[in-house]
Motif scaffolding. Structure first.
Motif, short mmCIF file in Angstrom:
data_model
loop_
_atom_site.label_atom_id
_atom_site.label_comp_id
_atom_site.label_asym_id
_atom_site.label_seq_id
_atom_site.Cartn_x
_atom_site.Cartn_y
_atom_site.Cartn_z
N GLU A 136 -26.60 -72.88 -17.23
CA GLU A 136 -25.70 -73.29 -16.15
C GLU A 136 -24.80 -72.11 -15.76
N THR A 138 -21.65 -71.74 -15.58
CA THR A 138 -20.52 -71.51 -16.49
C THR A 138 -20.91 -70.58 -17.63
N GLN A 190 -22.48 -85.22 -14.38
CA GLN A 190 -21.84 -84.55 -13.24
C GLN A 190 -20.35 -84.89 -13.32
N ALA A 196 -11.65 -75.30 -9.65
CA ALA A 196 -12.36 -74.30 -10.44
C ALA A 196 -11.56 -73.95 -11.70
N ILE A 199 -12.35 -76.24 -14.49
CA ILE A 199 -13.60 -75.92 -15.17
C ILE A 199 -13.39 -74.81 -16.19
N VAL A 231 -16.54 -68.51 -11.39
CA VAL A 231 -16.60 -69.98 -11.36
C VAL A 231 -16.22 -70.50 -9.98
N TYR A 235 -19.09 -72.91 -8.13
CA TYR A 235 -18.84 -74.35 -8.04
C TYR A 235 -17.98 -74.62 -6.79
N ARG A 238 -16.35 -79.89 -3.08
CA ARG A 238 -17.12 -80.96 -2.44
C ARG A 238 -16.28 -81.56 -1.31
N ARG A 243 -14.66 -80.34 -7.63
CA ARG A 243 -15.85 -79.58 -8.00
C ARG A 243 -16.69 -80.43 -8.94
N LEU A 245 -19.11 -80.41 -12.00
CA LEU A 245 -19.57 -79.61 -13.12
C LEU A 245 -20.81 -80.26 -13.72
#
Length: 258
Positions: A136, A138, A190, A196, A199, A231, A235, A238, A243, A245
């Motif tokens: 991923e 991240t 999700q 961000a 995250i 990040v 990401y 939306r 965001r 993840l």
């Protein structure tokens, strides 16, 4: 690694959800001895104690700060410092060995999982959940930055920071020959994150620790700054500003013959 229980607990609901879903698939009506390997601050151990109120519950972790939190949270359970790679039951064989988001830090799964499975009592269950997110954004970003100057000389080989998981069929093949039943599945959560920065905060409590801990203070700050920028790009926001993840996780539940 320098685990921070308070930072870990900041996203406890999200971290505990897969722990609960793993436990829901454990095919035991009762248990006398239950072990939580890599128990952390006790959030998963608390689920086990509720599910099996008559059981002797033991939590094992290699971080004293986590164990201190777990003892406060669940004083009726027993907690001990230990290394999963070498752990052995001190007394009778357990009915359940449960490892939520822990075995990904332990190498040698081809030997580790059959060894743990062999420690169970007849009819006992091995239940494992592991993050499967090395690919991923991240985690790719962690390794990419760690391979660059000025951080690389302090971190070392970034590809060896965490164990490379087998394919899900590989775990099935390890356990199926000796098991009465093996249940394996894969879930991609999700998680709706506020930003961000949220995250970055999430992974700062877990996956980022082996990258941050070796760095001196000034390099830790520059690494985190570069990581946060990556990040932010990986990401995007939306439609509601949050965001998503994506967090893949692998689940394994294997039962010994009675």
């Amino acid at each position: 690694m320098d685990w921070d229980p308070a930072l870990y607990r900041r996203y406890e609901d999200e971290r505990t959800r897969p722990a609960a879903e793993l436990l829901a698939r454990v095919p035991l009506a009762s248990a006398r001895r239950v072990v939580d390997l890599g128990c952390g601050p006790g959030n998963s151990t608390e689920l086990l104690a509720r599910r099996f109120p008559e059981a002797q519950v033991l939590g094992v972790d290699n971080a004293e700060p986590m164990l201190a939190d777990a003892r406060k949270r669940l004083p009726e359970a027993r907690f001990e410092l230990g290394d999963i790679a070498r752990w052995q039951p001190a007394g009778e064989a357990p009915d359940l060995i449960y490892a939520n988001a822990a075995l990904q830090w332990v190498p040698g799964h081809e030997q580790l999982l059959p060894r743990l499975f062999g420690l169970l009592a007849p009819g006992g269950v091995l239940a494992v959940q592991m993050p499967d997110n090395r690919q991923e954004p991240t985690h790719r970003l962690m390794r990419e930055l760690a391979s660059q100057a000025p951080w690389a000389s302090h971190i070392g080989d970034a590809d060896r920071v965490r164990t490379e998981l087998l394919a899900i069929g590989g775990y099935y093949d390890l356990l199926a020959p000796e098991a009465a039943d093996v249940d394996v599945w894969h879930t991609i959560y999700q998680h709706r994150m506020a930003s961000a920065a949220a995250i970055v905060e999430w992974v700062s409590g877990t996956g980022l620790r082996p990258f941050l801990d070796p760095l001196p203070t000034e390099l830790r700050a520059s690494y985190l700054q570069a990581y946060a920028q990556g990040v932010e790009s990986a990401y995007p926001a939306r439609s509601d500003g949050r965001r998503l993840l994506a967090f893949p996780r692998m689940f394994i539940v294997a039962r010994r013959p009675a």
